[in-house]
Design an enzyme around this catalytic site. Structure first.
Site, mmCIF file in Angstrom:
data_model
loop_
_atom_site.group_PDB
_atom_site.id
_atom_site.type_symbol
_atom_site.label_atom_id
_atom_site.label_comp_id
_atom_site.label_asym_id
_atom_site.label_seq_id
_atom_site.Cartn_x
_atom_site.Cartn_y
_atom_site.Cartn_z
ATOM 1 N N CYS A 43 70.018 53.650 33.941
ATOM 2 C CA CYS A 43 70.700 54.061 35.163
ATOM 3 C C CYS A 43 71.422 52.834 35.701
ATOM 4 O O CYS A 43 71.263 51.724 35.175
ATOM 5 C CB CYS A 43 69.711 54.619 36.187
ATOM 6 S SG CYS A 43 68.340 53.524 36.527
ATOM 7 N N HIS A 44 72.227 53.044 36.708
ATOM 8 C CA HIS A 44 73.037 51.954 37.265
ATOM 9 C C HIS A 44 72.905 51.937 38.781
ATOM 10 O O HIS A 44 72.567 52.947 39.404
ATOM 11 C CB HIS A 44 74.525 52.142 36.930
ATOM 12 C CG HIS A 44 74.817 52.397 35.490
ATOM 13 N ND1 HIS A 44 74.839 51.404 34.536
ATOM 14 C CD2 HIS A 44 75.128 53.538 34.826
ATOM 15 C CE1 HIS A 44 75.153 51.912 33.356
ATOM 16 N NE2 HIS A 44 75.327 53.213 33.504
ATOM 17 N N ARG A 135 73.549 43.293 27.632
ATOM 18 C CA ARG A 135 74.303 44.418 27.082
ATOM 19 C C ARG A 135 75.597 43.928 26.472
ATOM 20 O O ARG A 135 76.333 43.162 27.107
ATOM 21 C CB ARG A 135 74.603 45.409 28.199
ATOM 22 C CG ARG A 135 75.137 46.744 27.690
ATOM 23 C CD ARG A 135 75.383 47.667 28.858
ATOM 24 N NE ARG A 135 75.538 49.044 28.462
ATOM 25 C CZ ARG A 135 76.267 49.927 29.130
ATOM 26 N NH1 ARG A 135 76.903 49.553 30.235
ATOM 27 N NH2 ARG A 135 76.370 51.168 28.730
ATOM 28 N N ARG A 141 87.916 51.338 25.860
ATOM 29 C CA ARG A 141 88.384 51.752 27.186
ATOM 30 C C ARG A 141 87.678 50.989 28.302
ATOM 31 O O ARG A 141 88.138 50.971 29.430
ATOM 32 C CB ARG A 141 88.235 53.265 27.366
ATOM 33 C CG ARG A 141 86.819 53.745 27.484
ATOM 34 C CD ARG A 141 86.751 55.252 27.731
ATOM 35 N NE ARG A 141 85.438 55.778 27.467
ATOM 36 C CZ ARG A 141 84.403 55.667 28.285
ATOM 37 N NH1 ARG A 141 84.524 55.066 29.457
ATOM 38 N NH2 ARG A 141 83.231 56.158 27.950
ATOM 39 N N TYR A 168 76.488 49.177 23.140
ATOM 40 C CA TYR A 168 77.160 50.427 23.511
ATOM 41 C C TYR A 168 78.426 50.547 22.672
ATOM 42 O O TYR A 168 79.358 49.753 22.818
ATOM 43 C CB TYR A 168 77.495 50.409 25.006
ATOM 44 C CG TYR A 168 78.011 51.738 25.544
ATOM 45 C CD1 TYR A 168 77.714 52.941 24.918
ATOM 46 C CD2 TYR A 168 78.790 51.794 26.697
ATOM 47 C CE1 TYR A 168 78.160 54.155 25.429
ATOM 48 C CE2 TYR A 168 79.247 53.001 27.218
ATOM 49 C CZ TYR A 168 78.929 54.174 26.569
ATOM 50 O OH TYR A 168 79.376 55.371 27.064
ATOM 51 N N HIS A 192 73.092 55.677 24.425
ATOM 52 C CA HIS A 192 73.669 57.027 24.405
ATOM 53 C C HIS A 192 73.800 57.614 23.003
ATOM 54 O O HIS A 192 74.871 58.107 22.608
ATOM 55 C CB HIS A 192 75.032 57.014 25.119
ATOM 56 C CG HIS A 192 74.992 56.444 26.507
ATOM 57 N ND1 HIS A 192 73.828 56.374 27.252
ATOM 58 C CD2 HIS A 192 75.960 55.901 27.294
ATOM 59 C CE1 HIS A 192 74.088 55.820 28.429
ATOM 60 N NE2 HIS A 192 75.369 55.515 28.476
ATOM 61 N N ASP A 259 71.191 58.078 33.269
ATOM 62 C CA ASP A 259 72.551 57.531 33.359
ATOM 63 C C ASP A 259 73.166 57.730 34.749
ATOM 64 O O ASP A 259 74.374 57.608 34.930
ATOM 65 C CB ASP A 259 73.493 58.091 32.290
ATOM 66 C CG ASP A 259 74.775 57.279 32.178
ATOM 67 O OD1 ASP A 259 74.727 56.050 32.387
ATOM 68 O OD2 ASP A 259 75.848 57.869 31.927
HETATM 69 C C1 0GY Z 1 77.337 54.400 30.927
HETATM 70 C C2 0GY Z 1 78.651 54.720 30.488
HETATM 71 C C3 0GY Z 1 79.847 54.278 30.823
HETATM 72 C C4 0GY Z 1 80.166 53.114 31.575
HETATM 73 C C5 0GY Z 1 79.602 51.925 31.379
HETATM 74 O O1 0GY Z 1 79.482 49.650 31.533
HETATM 75 C C6 0GY Z 1 80.075 50.652 31.910
HETATM 76 O O2 0GY Z 1 81.027 50.621 32.675
HETATM 77 O O3 0GY Z 1 78.517 51.849 30.643
HETATM 78 C C7 0GY Z 1 80.970 54.992 30.244
HETATM 79 O O4 0GY Z 1 82.043 55.020 30.853
HETATM 80 O O5 0GY Z 1 80.815 55.584 29.137
HETATM 81 O O6 0GY Z 1 76.593 53.711 30.224
HETATM 82 O O7 0GY Z 1 76.907 54.839 31.961
#
Ligand code: 0GY
Length: 307
Positions: A43-44, A135, A141, A168, A192, A259
Site C-alpha cells: 500500500c502507499h 524498490r 510510463r 516492478y 503485482h 495497493d
Molecule cells: C502501484 C502501481 C503504480 C504506481 C507506482 O511507484 C508508482 O508510482 O507503483 C502504477 O501506476 O502501476 O504499485 O501502486
C-alpha cells in the site's frame, strides 16, 4: 479524462486535469474475515502534499492519501499491519512513508526508493525508521528508461542490511529484463504478479517467464492488483486463476496487499472490501490464507517477531 465519483473540489480531489480516479470513498466491510494479524503487504501513503510535497520529476500527481486514512482503512478491513511502498510520485524523499511508519505504533514497515549516492547514515536512519527493502521500478510510463546501473549500485549499498529488493516490471518486458533481475543479489520480491497479460491466459509465455523466475527460491511475489490487471472488471473473475496459481505453487513466498490508494487507476476504482473478499478465491484453505496474510509477510518484514 476523469470520471471522478467523489470529493470534487475537496482537498483530496485530483487536480482538474487528472486522468485518474480518487480512492473509493466508502469501501464495503468484507464478508471474508481475515485471520488476526493479517498484513497488507503493498500500500502507499501520498502526502498530504502540504506537508510532504511530491517530487518535481513525478509522472503523475496523486490524490492526498495520508497515513490516518490508511490506518482507518486497515482497521475497517480487519487487517493488522501495513507494508508501505514508496511510489514514484514521492521520488527518493521517503518522508511521508517514514512519518506514517512512525505513527503506526509498530504496525507498519516500508520499502524505500533511494539514490545510489545515499549516505550510509541515511540508510541507517531508514532502517531505524522501519524500512526493510528498496524498490526498483522498470515501468517506462513511471520512470522512463530504468536506471539499471544505479540499481546495481544501490543493490551493493544495501548488501548486508537484511533488506530485499522489490521489482516492478511488466511481464512482456521480462524476456529482456530477466537476466538483469536474476543477477541482482539476495531476496527479490515481484510486484503485482509481474503484471501478466490477462487476455493471454494463465498458461501464456509471458506469465510462464514470471513463474520461471519464481522457481528460484530467492524470488517472492505479490498476488496483488486484480483491479489493475483485469480485462473483465469487477469481480475480477479473470484474475483469480493467476492469483491462485501463485498461492498454490509458491505458498511460502507469496504476499497479498490492497495497493491502496490505487494510484493511476483510470478504468474504475476498486472497493477495497471487495478486494479482501477475493482472498478466499485465491487462497481457498485456512492454511494458505495464514501463509499469505501472516506467516510470509511477517518473515520478510517483522522477522524478529517470528523467532
Ligand atoms: C502501484 C502501481 C503504480 C504506481 C507506482 O511507484 C508508482 O508510482 O507503483 C502504477 O501506476 O502501476 O504499485 O501502486
Amino acid at each position: 479524462m476523469n470520471q471522478h465519483t467523489q470529493s470534487a473540489g475537496s482537498k483530496s480531489a485530483p487536480p482538474a486535469d487528472a486522468d485518474y480516479l480518487p480512492f473509493h470513498p466508502a469501501p464495503s466491510r468484507p464478508a471474508f474475515k481475515v485471520p488476526a494479524g493479517a498484513v497488507d503487504a503493498h500500500c502507499h501513503v501520498f502526502g498530504p502534499a502540504a506537508l510532504f510535497p511530491f517530487a518535481p520529476e513525478r509522472k503523475y500527481t496523486p490524490v492526498d492519501a495520508p497515513a490516518e486514512t490508511l490506518f482507518t482503512l486497515r482497521d475497517h478491513l480487519g487487517l493488522s499491519r501495513n507494508v508501505i511502498v514508496q511510489a514514484t510520485c514521492h521520488g527518493t524523499d521517503n518522508s511521508a512513508m517514514l512519518d506514517a511508519i512512525a505513527r503506526s505504533e509498530g504496525q507498519a514497515r516500508g520499502v524505500a526508493v533511494v539514490s545510489p549516492m545515499v549516505p550510509d547514515a541515511e540508510l541507517k536512519r531508514l532502517h531505524a525508521g522501519g524500512v526493510r527493502g528498496v524498490r526498483f521500478n522498470f515501468l517506462k510510463r513511471l520512470v522512463g528508461n530504468a536506471p539499471k546501473d544505479a540499481y546495481v549500485r544501490i543493490a551493493d549499498r544495501i548488501a548486508g542490511m537484511g533488506w530485499h529488493i522489490v521489482v516492478y516490471f511488466e511481464s512482456h518486458e521480462l524476456e529482456d529484463l530477466a537476466p538483469f533481475i536474476r543477477a541482482l543479489p539476495g531476496t527479490i520480491v515481484i510486484d503485482h504478479k509481474g503484471r501478466p497479460d490477462l487476455a493471454a491466459g494463465v498458461d501464456s509465455v509471458t506469465f510462464s517467464r514470471v513463474l520461471d523466475l519464481m522457481e528460484d527460491e530467492r524470488f517472492w511475489i505479490k498476488a496483488t492488483c486484480p483491479e489493475r490487471l483485469t480485462v473483465a472488471g469487477p469481480p475480477y473473475d479473470d484474475v483469480v486463476p493467476f492469483g491462485r496459481r501463485l498461492v498454490e505453487d509458491f505458498p511460502d513466498r507469496v504476499l497479498w496487499g490492497t495497493d491502496w490508494p490505487h494510484p493511476n487507476m483510470t478504468s474504475h476504482m476498486p472497493d477495497d472490501g471487495a478486494l479482501v473478499d477475493m482472498i478466499p478465491r485465491i487462497a481457498p484453505s485456512e492454511d494458505l490464507q495464514r501463509k499469505l496474510l501472516i506467516d510470509n509477510p511477517m518473515r520478510l518484514y517483522w522477522p524478529e517477531e517470528r523467532a
